[in-house]
Scaffold this motif. Structure first.
Motif, PDB file in Angstrom:
ATOM      1  N   ILE A 186      18.170  29.887   4.793  1.00 15.07           N
ATOM      2  CA  ILE A 186      18.189  30.650   6.048  1.00 15.07           C
ATOM      3  C   ILE A 186      16.830  31.302   6.277  1.00 15.07           C
ATOM      4  O   ILE A 186      16.269  31.248   7.376  1.00 15.07           O
ATOM      5  CB  ILE A 186      19.295  31.722   6.020  1.00 15.07           C
ATOM      6  N   GLU A 189      14.144  28.628   7.216  1.00 14.09           N
ATOM      7  CA  GLU A 189      14.307  28.095   8.570  1.00 14.09           C
ATOM      8  C   GLU A 189      13.936  29.145   9.606  1.00 14.09           C
ATOM      9  O   GLU A 189      13.305  28.831  10.629  1.00 14.09           O
ATOM     10  CB  GLU A 189      15.735  27.610   8.796  1.00 14.09           C
ATOM     11  N   LEU A 190      14.299  30.387   9.349  1.00 14.92           N
ATOM     12  CA  LEU A 190      13.962  31.461  10.279  1.00 14.92           C
ATOM     13  C   LEU A 190      12.444  31.600  10.402  1.00 14.92           C
ATOM     14  O   LEU A 190      11.901  31.714  11.515  1.00 14.92           O
ATOM     15  CB  LEU A 190      14.575  32.782   9.786  1.00 14.92           C
ATOM     16  N   ARG A 192      18.802  29.838  18.167  1.00 13.01           N
ATOM     17  CA  ARG A 192      18.982  29.539  16.750  1.00 13.01           C
ATOM     18  C   ARG A 192      18.406  30.669  15.890  1.00 13.01           C
ATOM     19  O   ARG A 192      18.981  31.040  14.868  1.00 13.01           O
ATOM     20  CB  ARG A 192      18.296  28.207  16.422  1.00 13.01           C
ATOM     21  N   GLN A 243      20.911  33.400  15.748  1.00 13.99           N
ATOM     22  CA  GLN A 243      22.022  33.049  14.859  1.00 13.99           C
ATOM     23  C   GLN A 243      21.625  33.226  13.396  1.00 13.99           C
ATOM     24  O   GLN A 243      22.395  33.772  12.592  1.00 13.99           O
ATOM     25  CB  GLN A 243      22.444  31.601  15.110  1.00 13.99           C
ATOM     26  N   LEU A 244      20.414  32.781  13.039  1.00 14.19           N
ATOM     27  CA  LEU A 244      19.946  32.901  11.660  1.00 14.19           C
ATOM     28  C   LEU A 244      19.788  34.362  11.258  1.00 14.19           C
ATOM     29  O   LEU A 244      20.085  34.742  10.122  1.00 14.19           O
ATOM     30  CB  LEU A 244      18.610  32.161  11.490  1.00 14.19           C
ATOM     31  N   LYS A 245      19.319  35.201  12.189  1.00 12.05           N
ATOM     32  CA  LYS A 245      19.187  36.624  11.888  1.00 12.05           C
ATOM     33  C   LYS A 245      20.537  37.252  11.588  1.00 12.05           C
ATOM     34  O   LYS A 245      20.663  38.083  10.680  1.00 12.05           O
ATOM     35  CB  LYS A 245      18.521  37.344  13.063  1.00 12.05           C
ATOM     36  N   GLU A 302      23.174  35.650  10.390  1.00 10.47           N
ATOM     37  CA  GLU A 302      23.597  35.144   9.079  1.00 10.47           C
ATOM     38  C   GLU A 302      22.866  35.869   7.958  1.00 10.47           C
ATOM     39  O   GLU A 302      23.452  36.179   6.912  1.00 10.47           O
ATOM     40  CB  GLU A 302      23.333  33.637   8.991  1.00 10.47           C
TER      41      GLU A 302
END
Length: 346
Positions: A126, A129-130, A174, A177-179, A181
């Motif tokens: 995560i 990717e972020l 996206r 969303q990653l933040k 998660e």
């Protein structure tokens, strides 16, 4: 629908570029580290070029004359791209790529690529990717043309590669969303920290420059079995192991991600929750490679980042590793300094 980029194996041959605005020897040292990073990412350095300027060119990074020299060297060496020592602005990336007609990368892209190939845990993936998407969002146009010219290599690996065909709106969705998660993972980590605190177990965070022997030290003390190789960022995800001291007290050792000079701010932000282990620790083991010619600079980088994270009030034990490689130590030991060889157990 945008055309997807086919990713295939290719040996990248790159020319390293740097702009020296002062000490040329310092620029050479910086390129030494960049060359090692490039090798870790799987590319081959075929040449290195430094331009002495008062300031980095705001539009093209290099001056017009040096760009012509680089174009000649690209043709002579058969290089497939260039890697700039400094992080490029979106304009510099686009303009330099257009001027050289080749794939253009910077040190940040190389480090992100290495991290992408080394992340194994959910949190690590995560975070990587972020960081990749934040970097690419501002450089989407330039990266599209650059990566479509070459079938793979640096900048095309990892979780972020499948997002290149998205427009900025989808990328930012996206990122959001990653933040979210990552916040869930962070809350879970905070629960684990509070449990350790209530149990009375002391916590020691192992920090330091990449490839100084942090994982080797953890393995020697706890038989952790963590991958320990002579390469940059051999391990990325943090590892925790319990250690029982001779007096019976238990200590939780936490191995954190390795550092490099000018660590991309995207990665500092993304790995903040991991690096916060040092802030909440009872003791920081600042591991250094005392045999490295860049020992002083590496120690300064680590100390600076700990200060940035707010860990300046945590007690620090400076661990001078690889002392077996030197006939004598370059500094006097005191109660806050220890000399060891994690590899030999000295």
């Amino acid at each position: 629908m945008a055309e997807l980029i086919e990713i295939k194996d290719t040996e990248e041959r790159v020319i390293l570029l740097a702009v020296s605005t002062g000490d040329t020897a310092q620029a050479e040292d910086s390129l030494d580290e960049l060359e090692e990073l490039v090798a870790t990412a799987g590319a081959v350095t075929v040449d290195r070029m430094i331009q002495n300027r008062e300031n980095i060119h705001p539009g093209t990074y290099l001056g017009k004359g040096k760009i012509e020299e680089v174009k000649e060297r690209l043709w002579e060496t058969g290089a497939t791209g260039v890697v700039c020592d400094d992080e490029l602005t979106p304009a510099q990336l686009r303009n330099l790529e257009k001027a050289l007609d080749t794939k253009v990368m910077d040190g940040t892209m190389v480090i992100l690529d290495i991290f992408a190939s080394r992340a194994n845990t959910r949190e690590g993936k995560i975070q990587v990717e972020l960081a990749q998407l934040k970097y690419r969002a501002a450089r989407l146009v330039g990266l599209r043309s650059s990566l479509s010219r070459l079938g793979g290599g640096i900048g095309t690996r990892g979780p972020g590669e499948k997002k290149l065909e998205m427009d900025r709106r989808l990328i930012h969705e996206r990122i959001g969303q990653l933040k979210r998660e990552l916040e869930d993972v962070k809350r879970h980590r905070e629960i684990q920290r509070s449990r350790r605190g209530s149990s009375g177990i002391l916590v020691a965070a192992i920090v330091g420059y990449t490839n100084v022997g942090k994982s080797t030290l953890l393995n020697t003390l706890t038989d952790a079995g963590v991958l320990a190789k002579d390469m940059l960022f051999a391990t990325l995800d943090p590892t925790s192991r319990a250690l029982t001291l001779p007096d019976g007290r238990k200590v939780m050792l936490i191995d954190t991600v390795g550092l490099v000079s000018r660590l991309p701010h995207q990665l500092v932000q993304a790995f903040h929750s991991t690096l916060e282990e040092a802030v909440d620790a009872d003791l920081i083991l600042n591991v250094c490679d005392v045999s490295s010619p860049e020992f002083d600079q590496q120690l300064e980088v680590t100390t600076g980042l700990l200060r940035e994270l707010g860990a300046e009030n945590v007690p620090v034990l400076t661990v001078l590793n690889k002392c077996d490689k030197l006939p004598e130590l370059p500094m006097t030991l005191n109660k806050s300094t220890a000399a060891i060889s994690a590899k030999t157990g000295m």
